[in-house]
Motif scaffolding. Structure first.
Motif, PDB file in Angstrom:
ATOM      1  N   SER A  13      -7.744  77.117 -50.707  1.00 23.81           N
ATOM      2  CA  SER A  13      -6.825  76.437 -51.671  1.00 23.81           C
ATOM      3  C   SER A  13      -5.833  77.229 -52.282  1.00 23.81           C
ATOM      4  CB  SER A  13      -7.762  75.892 -52.951  1.00 23.81           C
ATOM      5  OG  SER A  13      -8.639  74.883 -52.284  1.00 23.81           O
ATOM      6  N   ARG A  14      -6.130  78.692 -52.592  1.00 19.15           N
ATOM      7  CA  ARG A  14      -5.131  79.475 -53.348  1.00 19.15           C
ATOM      8  C   ARG A  14      -4.104  79.751 -52.180  1.00 19.15           C
ATOM      9  NH1 ARG A  14      -6.165  82.990 -57.452  1.00 19.15           N
ATOM     10  NH2 ARG A  14      -5.213  84.694 -56.347  1.00 19.15           N
ATOM     11  N   ARG A  15      -4.313  79.705 -51.047  1.00 19.26           N
ATOM     12  CA  ARG A  15      -3.198  80.128 -50.053  1.00 19.26           C
ATOM     13  C   ARG A  15      -2.473  78.637 -49.960  1.00 19.26           C
ATOM     14  NH1 ARG A  15      -3.922  83.779 -44.890  1.00 19.26           N
ATOM     15  NH2 ARG A  15      -4.223  85.725 -46.153  1.00 19.26           N
ATOM     16  N   SER A  16      -3.224  77.589 -49.927  1.00 20.04           N
ATOM     17  CA  SER A  16      -2.231  76.569 -49.743  1.00 20.04           C
ATOM     18  C   SER A  16      -1.327  76.300 -51.165  1.00 20.04           C
ATOM     19  CB  SER A  16      -3.278  75.077 -49.482  1.00 20.04           C
ATOM     20  OG  SER A  16      -3.970  75.309 -48.410  1.00 20.04           O
ATOM     21  N   ASP A  17      -2.060  76.696 -52.385  1.00 18.86           N
ATOM     22  CA  ASP A  17      -1.078  76.560 -53.292  1.00 18.86           C
ATOM     23  C   ASP A  17       0.138  76.955 -53.304  1.00 18.86           C
ATOM     24  OD1 ASP A  17      -2.770  74.549 -54.396  1.00 18.86           O
ATOM     25  OD2 ASP A  17      -4.135  75.984 -55.730  1.00 18.86           O
ATOM     26  N   ARG A  18      -0.196  78.668 -52.934  1.00 15.66           N
ATOM     27  CA  ARG A  18       1.042  79.629 -53.004  1.00 15.66           C
ATOM     28  C   ARG A  18       2.069  79.042 -51.913  1.00 15.66           C
ATOM     29  NH1 ARG A  18      -3.080  83.836 -52.508  1.00 15.66           N
ATOM     30  NH2 ARG A  18      -2.899  83.866 -50.367  1.00 15.66           N
ATOM     31  N   LEU A  19       1.623  78.509 -50.898  1.00 18.92           N
ATOM     32  CA  LEU A  19       2.744  77.928 -50.085  1.00 18.92           C
ATOM     33  C   LEU A  19       3.484  76.681 -50.507  1.00 18.92           C
ATOM     34  CD1 LEU A  19       4.208  77.784 -47.242  1.00 18.92           C
ATOM     35  CD2 LEU A  19       2.157  76.355 -46.278  1.00 18.92           C
ATOM     36  N   PHE A  20       2.624  75.954 -51.243  1.00 20.25           N
ATOM     37  CA  PHE A  20       3.283  74.788 -51.961  1.00 20.25           C
ATOM     38  C   PHE A  20       4.301  75.116 -52.905  1.00 20.25           C
ATOM     39  CE2 PHE A  20       3.084  71.677 -55.239  1.00 20.25           C
ATOM     40  CZ  PHE A  20       3.356  70.435 -54.569  1.00 20.25           C
ATOM     41  N   HIS A  21       3.960  76.052 -53.954  1.00 18.71           N
ATOM     42  CA  HIS A  21       4.604  76.711 -54.895  1.00 18.71           C
ATOM     43  C   HIS A  21       6.097  77.324 -54.487  1.00 18.71           C
ATOM     44  CE1 HIS A  21       2.157  75.620 -58.078  1.00 18.71           C
ATOM     45  NE2 HIS A  21       1.237  76.408 -57.901  1.00 18.71           N
ATOM     46  N   LYS A  22       5.735  78.021 -53.164  1.00 18.24           N
ATOM     47  CA  LYS A  22       7.120  78.641 -52.508  1.00 18.24           C
ATOM     48  C   LYS A  22       7.946  77.592 -52.093  1.00 18.24           C
ATOM     49  CE  LYS A  22       4.874  83.003 -50.927  1.00 18.24           C
ATOM     50  NZ  LYS A  22       4.707  83.862 -49.964  1.00 18.24           N
ATOM     51  N   ILE A  23       7.434  76.686 -51.425  1.00 13.17           N
ATOM     52  CA  ILE A  23       8.308  75.457 -51.025  1.00 13.17           C
ATOM     53  C   ILE A  23       9.201  74.726 -52.164  1.00 13.17           C
ATOM     54  CG2 ILE A  23       8.331  73.023 -50.069  1.00 13.17           C
ATOM     55  CD1 ILE A  23       5.982  74.069 -48.296  1.00 13.17           C
ATOM     56  N   GLY A  24       8.214  74.651 -53.488  1.00 14.08           N
ATOM     57  CA  GLY A  24       8.985  74.129 -54.561  1.00 14.08           C
ATOM     58  C   GLY A  24      10.106  74.807 -55.006  1.00 14.08           C
ATOM     59  N   GLU A  25       9.728  76.426 -55.141  1.00 13.58           N
ATOM     60  CA  GLU A  25      10.694  77.013 -55.511  1.00 13.58           C
ATOM     61  C   GLU A  25      11.940  77.109 -54.849  1.00 13.58           C
ATOM     62  OE1 GLU A  25       8.605  80.916 -55.624  1.00 13.58           O
ATOM     63  OE2 GLU A  25       7.512  80.394 -57.477  1.00 13.58           O
ATOM     64  N   PHE A  26      11.693  77.201 -53.414  1.00 16.99           N
ATOM     65  CA  PHE A  26      12.871  76.993 -52.329  1.00 16.99           C
ATOM     66  C   PHE A  26      13.902  75.739 -52.734  1.00 16.99           C
ATOM     67  CE2 PHE A  26      15.437  76.480 -48.885  1.00 16.99           C
ATOM     68  CZ  PHE A  26      15.561  77.611 -48.283  1.00 16.99           C
ATOM     69  N   LEU A  27      13.169  74.560 -52.936  1.00 21.08           N
ATOM     70  CA  LEU A  27      13.846  73.359 -53.137  1.00 21.08           C
ATOM     71  C   LEU A  27      14.651  73.434 -54.374  1.00 21.08           C
ATOM     72  CD1 LEU A  27      11.250  70.691 -52.039  1.00 21.08           C
ATOM     73  CD2 LEU A  27      13.222  71.388 -50.615  1.00 21.08           C
ATOM     74  N   THR A  28      14.010  73.883 -55.492  1.00 19.59           N
ATOM     75  CA  THR A  28      14.509  74.085 -56.700  1.00 19.59           C
ATOM     76  C   THR A  28      15.781  74.879 -56.678  1.00 19.59           C
ATOM     77  OG1 THR A  28      12.410  73.760 -57.900  1.00 19.59           O
ATOM     78  CG2 THR A  28      14.202  74.339 -59.153  1.00 19.59           C
ATOM     79  N   GLU A  29      15.535  76.108 -56.246  1.00 17.23           N
ATOM     80  CA  GLU A  29      16.614  76.999 -56.033  1.00 17.23           C
ATOM     81  C   GLU A  29      17.853  76.612 -55.566  1.00 17.23           C
ATOM     82  OE1 GLU A  29      17.482  81.538 -54.270  1.00 17.23           O
ATOM     83  OE2 GLU A  29      15.733  80.669 -54.099  1.00 17.23           O
ATOM     84  N   HIS A  30      17.740  75.934 -54.226  1.00 18.85           N
ATOM     85  CA  HIS A  30      18.882  75.079 -53.624  1.00 18.85           C
ATOM     86  C   HIS A  30      19.232  73.587 -53.980  1.00 18.85           C
ATOM     87  CE1 HIS A  30      19.212  78.612 -50.650  1.00 18.85           C
ATOM     88  NE2 HIS A  30      17.719  78.751 -50.893  1.00 18.85           N
ATOM     89  N   ARG A  31      18.832  73.259 -55.174  1.00 18.34           N
ATOM     90  CA  ARG A  31      18.838  72.011 -55.817  1.00 18.34           C
ATOM     91  C   ARG A  31      18.696  70.859 -54.795  1.00 18.34           C
ATOM     92  NH1 ARG A  31      24.227  73.662 -59.314  1.00 18.34           N
ATOM     93  NH2 ARG A  31      23.185  75.072 -60.678  1.00 18.34           N
ATOM     94  N   LEU A  32      17.860  70.969 -54.156  1.00 21.03           N
ATOM     95  CA  LEU A  32      17.252  70.174 -52.747  1.00 21.03           C
ATOM     96  C   LEU A  32      16.494  68.901 -53.374  1.00 21.03           C
ATOM     97  CD1 LEU A  32      17.113  72.453 -49.833  1.00 21.03           C
ATOM     98  CD2 LEU A  32      19.109  70.608 -50.243  1.00 21.03           C
TER      99      LEU A  32
END
Length: 337
Positions: A13-32
């Motif tokens: 779950s920790r690994r899945s959470d990390r990937l989920f948060h990284k995806i969210g950070e990328f989307l936020t950074e690029h305003r997608l």
């Protein structure tokens, strides 16, 4: 048993959470927008960091560019390049087989027709011989000559198709090898590792599996960039390949590697991984451009044995939990059951 399941589930779950948060950070950074298309696009980038698509995006990001929806639509095609290449080869193979079948049908039809004509000529020759008529041989020669011309034409066509088929077979083998090999390090990839494990276990083998992860690798990328990070991956991959000679070393993705050790016991498996770990940690890594020290590099690993017929997913979970323990205990170490 319940506690072990909870720990494995928690780690996964920790690994899945990390990937989920990284995806969210990328989307936020690029305003997608967090749409399914954008999510799938970023998931592919983060899950396959060495793919041509991920490298193209990394180059854009490094110069400060922000991705737009149009960029994603234009770049999205890169994710399926291998699939398109494979599909093209399969289509060509299908066409070659159809041509080969056509040639064989023609040869069979010509052979059958020649047989009928030859039988008719033989019957006529026998009858005419009884009647004293000598010119039936001319018809037999004409039929035979025509058949020989047809056979020569068929052989020419067959030779061409055979040559093309041989070239295509080599291309298919190269494509198959590319699909099972990590392009950056040259090591087998996760798919090749899984196939090799299944084959070994199906034959009754019980290998030892090590999951390795480079310590503080994100820091290397952050401080020196992805180009240097790639060099680090290739250097450690080379060391693992050398120190684990005789065993299968694969890159699972990112900074994670896997080793399948066969025909060894626990002691030999641990000695192999410790030797590899010490070899990596003892090297003096420097930047190629200015000879500046890169700093200490190391990896942590979790090592576990397998049970008869055990699925790789179960083995991986155990090894991954042991790797997590190695990280928590200070990194640069090997932890086993």
């Amino acid at each position: 048993m319940f506690a072990l399941y909870k720990n494995d589930h928690h780690f996964k779950s920790r690994r899945s959470d990390r990937l989920f948060h990284k995806i969210g950070e990328f989307l936020t950074e690029h305003r997608l927008d967090p749409s399914p298309t954008n999510y799938a696009f970023v998931h592919h980038l983060l899950s396959n960091p060495e793919s041509p698509l991920a490298r193209t995006v990394a180059e854009l990001v490094q110069v400060g560019a922000k991705l737009t929806l149009n960029d994603i639509e234009k770049l999205g095609g890169g994710a399926g390049e291998s699939e398109r290449k494979a599909h093209g080869l399969v289509s060509r193979t299908h066409n070659q087989l159809e041509r080969l079948e056509e040639i064989m049908r023609t040869i069979r039809a010509d052979t059958a027709g020649f047989g009928r004509d030859l039988q008719a000529s033989a019957d006529a020759l026998r009858d005419n011989h009884d009647k004293g008529v000598p010119n039936t041989l001319e018809g037999l020669i004409r039929i035979t000559t025509a058949m020989m011309e047809n056979v020569q034409q068929a052989e020419t066509r067959l030779e061409k198709v055979t040559r093309e088929a041989s070239e295509l077979r080599l291309q298919l083998e190269e494509a198959r090898d590319d699909a099972r090999r990590d392009p950056l390090t040259g090591l087998p990839n996760r798919r090749a590792f899984e196939d090799a494990y299944r084959e070994h276990v199906a034959a009754g083998g019980m290998p030892w599996i090590a999951i390795c992860d480079i310590d503080h690798f994100k820091s290397v990328n952050d401080r020196f960039g992805h180009v240097v990070g790639d060099r680090v991956l290739k250097a450690i991959a080379g060391t693992l390949r050398t120190q684990c000679d005789g065993h299968l070393v694969a890159r699972f993705g990112g900074e994670e590697f896997a080793v399948m050790m066969t025909n060894v016991g626990r002691k030999q498996a641990l000695m192999t991984m410790e030797r590899a770990r010490e070899a990596v940690a003892s090297k003096n890594y420097r930047l190629r451009e200015n000879d500046m020290p890169l700093g200490a590099l190391s990896f942590s690993s979790g090592v576990t044995g397998t049970r008869l017929g055990e699925d790789l997913a179960e083995v991986y979970r155990r090894a991954d939990a042991l790797l997590y323990r190695a990280k928590n205990e200070g990194r640069n170490r090997t932890v086993s059951e």
